[in-house]
Design a protein around this motif. Structure first.
Motif, PDB file in Angstrom:
ATOM      1  N   UNK A 232      10.931 -13.440  -5.204  1.00  9.27           N
ATOM      2  CA  UNK A 232      10.043 -14.491  -4.703  1.00  9.27           C
ATOM      3  C   UNK A 232       9.521 -15.412  -5.799  1.00  9.27           C
ATOM      4  N   UNK A 233       9.774 -15.096  -7.060  1.00 14.97           N
ATOM      5  CA  UNK A 233       9.124 -15.809  -8.162  1.00 14.97           C
ATOM      6  C   UNK A 233       9.444 -17.300  -8.165  1.00 14.97           C
ATOM      7  N   UNK A 234      10.690 -17.683  -7.905  1.00 19.16           N
ATOM      8  CA  UNK A 234      11.079 -19.088  -8.015  1.00 19.16           C
ATOM      9  C   UNK A 234      10.451 -19.909  -6.897  1.00 19.16           C
ATOM     10  N   UNK A 247      12.328 -22.855   1.729  1.00 18.99           N
ATOM     11  CA  UNK A 247      13.266 -22.207   2.643  1.00 18.99           C
ATOM     12  C   UNK A 247      13.869 -21.005   1.922  1.00 18.99           C
ATOM     13  N   UNK A 248      13.861 -19.858   2.587  1.00 19.65           N
ATOM     14  CA  UNK A 248      14.337 -18.632   1.939  1.00 19.65           C
ATOM     15  C   UNK A 248      15.015 -17.733   2.973  1.00 19.65           C
ATOM     16  N   UNK A 249      16.230 -17.312   2.657  1.00 19.49           N
ATOM     17  CA  UNK A 249      16.951 -16.386   3.539  1.00 19.49           C
ATOM     18  C   UNK A 249      16.245 -15.033   3.599  1.00 19.49           C
ATOM     19  N   UNK A 250      16.287 -14.418   4.780  1.00 20.17           N
ATOM     20  CA  UNK A 250      15.801 -13.045   4.899  1.00 20.17           C
ATOM     21  C   UNK A 250      16.707 -12.287   5.862  1.00 20.17           C
ATOM     22  N   UNK A 251      16.649 -10.985   5.767  1.00 15.25           N
ATOM     23  CA  UNK A 251      17.503 -10.121   6.573  1.00 15.25           C
ATOM     24  C   UNK A 251      16.743  -8.866   6.954  1.00 15.25           C
ATOM     25  N   UNK A 252      17.254  -8.170   7.927  1.00 15.92           N
ATOM     26  CA  UNK A 252      16.678  -6.867   8.275  1.00 15.92           C
ATOM     27  C   UNK A 252      17.102  -5.806   7.266  1.00 15.92           C
ATOM     28  N   UNK A 253      18.292  -5.993   6.670  1.00 11.75           N
ATOM     29  CA  UNK A 253      18.824  -4.985   5.748  1.00 11.75           C
ATOM     30  C   UNK A 253      19.873  -5.651   4.850  1.00 11.75           C
ATOM     31  N   UNK A 254      19.644  -5.664   3.556  1.00 10.71           N
ATOM     32  CA  UNK A 254      20.583  -6.312   2.633  1.00 10.71           C
ATOM     33  C   UNK A 254      21.939  -5.612   2.568  1.00 10.71           C
ATOM     34  N   UNK A 266      14.355  -8.820   2.006  1.00  6.21           N
ATOM     35  CA  UNK A 266      14.114  -7.884   3.100  1.00  6.21           C
ATOM     36  C   UNK A 266      12.742  -8.197   3.693  1.00  6.21           C
ATOM     37  N   UNK A 267      12.378  -7.585   4.820  1.00  3.43           N
ATOM     38  CA  UNK A 267      11.105  -7.945   5.460  1.00  3.43           C
ATOM     39  C   UNK A 267       9.880  -7.796   4.564  1.00  3.43           C
ATOM     40  N   UNK A 268       9.822  -6.746   3.762  1.00  2.00           N
ATOM     41  CA  UNK A 268       8.662  -6.564   2.884  1.00  2.00           C
ATOM     42  C   UNK A 268       8.587  -7.682   1.856  1.00  2.00           C
ATOM     43  N   UNK A 269       9.737  -8.103   1.340  1.00  2.00           N
ATOM     44  CA  UNK A 269       9.758  -9.181   0.352  1.00  2.00           C
ATOM     45  C   UNK A 269       9.373 -10.520   0.984  1.00  2.00           C
ATOM     46  N   UNK A 270       9.802 -10.736   2.223  1.00  2.00           N
ATOM     47  CA  UNK A 270       9.407 -11.967   2.910  1.00  2.00           C
ATOM     48  C   UNK A 270       7.891 -12.020   3.079  1.00  2.00           C
ATOM     49  N   UNK A 271       7.307 -10.906   3.448  1.00  3.81           N
ATOM     50  CA  UNK A 271       5.846 -10.844   3.562  1.00  3.81           C
ATOM     51  C   UNK A 271       5.194 -11.124   2.217  1.00  3.81           C
ATOM     52  N   UNK A 272       5.753 -10.548   1.144  1.00  6.42           N
ATOM     53  CA  UNK A 272       5.217 -10.800  -0.207  1.00  6.42           C
ATOM     54  C   UNK A 272       5.318 -12.273  -0.570  1.00  6.42           C
ATOM     55  N   UNK A 273       6.427 -12.912  -0.182  1.00  8.65           N
ATOM     56  CA  UNK A 273       6.614 -14.331  -0.487  1.00  8.65           C
ATOM     57  C   UNK A 273       5.513 -15.169   0.158  1.00  8.65           C
ATOM     58  N   UNK A 274       5.276 -14.937   1.441  1.00 14.67           N
ATOM     59  CA  UNK A 274       4.258 -15.720   2.145  1.00 14.67           C
ATOM     60  C   UNK A 274       2.894 -15.512   1.491  1.00 14.67           C
ATOM     61  N   UNK A 275       2.557 -14.267   1.190  1.00 15.81           N
ATOM     62  CA  UNK A 275       1.264 -13.983   0.571  1.00 15.81           C
ATOM     63  C   UNK A 275       1.148 -14.638  -0.806  1.00 15.81           C
TER      64      UNK A 275
END
Length: 357
Positions: A232-234, A247-254, A266-275
């Motif tokens: 998520x850093x960039x 815009x960032x791709x996400x998946x249920x399972x890489x 993954x879902x946890x990383x997407x949540x981290x990105x938004x936060x």
């Protein structure tokens, strides 16, 4: 305005409508502003003998054609209406990227989308760009694989479509559209440019995030980032540099089969990105350099005041030998140090007692 965060589901449903609905639920739960899919007719995108990109060869069956791969990932048009309704129920915006004219017209005419996200691969597809502009929606345009001249030509096509009802007779006609009064400001209201590196995943060294600044300076338009890097850093850095869209791709399972899972959060990383994006937006503040409330109290403790280095008698000359600076900062500022030196002490001071100005 907060950055608009698009959770790019893309084709990470693998052609399964149930997985697509699950992706909607995850994107909404993670707090994204929109979830975006890809709408296409495989036979309209790729010729039967079209090959695959390198990353697609690595992540899918290397012996099949691109068209065959796309047919496996294609969703029927009615499925997108169901996904849009699901998004509405969950309070997240539905978006989908069209890759061909039938899909574009379906999204605008049938589903009534008011925002079109156009992919990097269509930036030289002039008829497609013209149709997108004439659909009247706001446009988010990715600029991967392109140079400034190609982006300017794409904008010229969009400008033509926004301002004229006739058809260009040749490529040279398009330059006229950008030169008309008010056209640049019109584009700035209708179009957002996304810097993008079309590599999946993108190494950090290939991002060239400063190119986002170049786009803003060259075209005077809002800019953002379509981010294909790991983590998520960039994306967070892009928001700090002024990105209006992420815009960032996400998946249920890489580990799922498919071309884009490997380069997705993954879902946890997407949540981290938004936060993380929301945190950096708060941290950006208003740009005025001034202490906040808590700092005023801290300053009283950690700044220093002029005090007696040792006991000082009445009438003694104040010198560097008997005056120093120590905490707290509630007395005479050490900025007055040289004003005090050489003065005659009007009274006696005990060691560490504050010197009066």
């Amino acid at each position: 305005m907060p950055a608009f965060i698009i959770a790019e589901a893309g084709v990470n449903h693998n052609g399964d409508v149930r997985l697509a609905h699950r992706l909607v639920e995850v994107a909404a739960a993670c707090g994204a502003d929109a979830v975006k899919f890809q709408t296409f007719v495989a036979g309209e995108i790729a010729a039967a003998d079209a090959g695959k990109c390198g990353y697609q060869l690595e992540t899918t069956n290397a012996s099949e054609s691109q068209q065959t791969m796309l047919r496996r990932l294609e969703l029927p048009f009615p499925a997108f209406g169901e996904l849009k309704a699901h998004c509405s129920a969950l309070g997240i915006q539905f978006l989908s990227t069209p890759f061909d004219l039938p899909s574009l017209h379906f999204l605008t005419d049938e589903l009534g989308l008011d925002v079109l996200k156009l992919p990097s691969g269509e930036i030289t597809n002039a008829p497609f760009l013209l149709a997108a502009a004439r659909a009247g929606q706001r446009i988010i345009l990715s600029t991967g694989m392109s140079v400034l001249g190609e982006i300017e030509e794409a904008l010229a096509v969009l400008a033509w479509g926004l301002t004229r009802s006739d058809t260009p007779s040749c490529r040279a006609d398009l330059a006229q559209a950008l030169d008309q009064p008010g056209v640049r400001s019109l584009l700035a209201r209708h179009v957002i440019l996304l810097h993008c590196t079309s590599q999946y995943p993108t190494p950090y060294g290939d991002v060239n995030l400063r190119a986002m600044d170049t786009l803003a300076a060259a075209f005077g338009m809002p800019v953002g980032l379509s981010d294909h890097t790991p983590g998520v850093a960039i994306s967070v850095a892009a928001v700090a540099r002024g990105a209006t869209v992420i815009e960032k791709h996400f998946t249920l399972d890489r580990d799922m089969d498919g071309p884009d899972h490997r380069a997705s959060l993954d879902p946890a990383e997407l949540s981290d990105l938004v936060k993380a994006v929301r945190a950096v937006e708060v941290a950006l503040g208003d740009g005025h350099k001034r202490p906040i409330g808590a700092e005023w109290e801290n300053a009283r403790v950690v700044r220093k005041s002029l005090v007696a280095r040792r006991a000082i008698a009445t009438g003694e000359v104040l010198t560097a030998d008997n005056v120093t600076a120590k905490r707290p900062g509630t007395g005479t500022s050490p900025m007055l140090y040289w004003d005090v030196l050489g003065k005659i002490s009007a009274r006696a001071y005990a060691e560490d007692e504050g010197i009066e100005p």
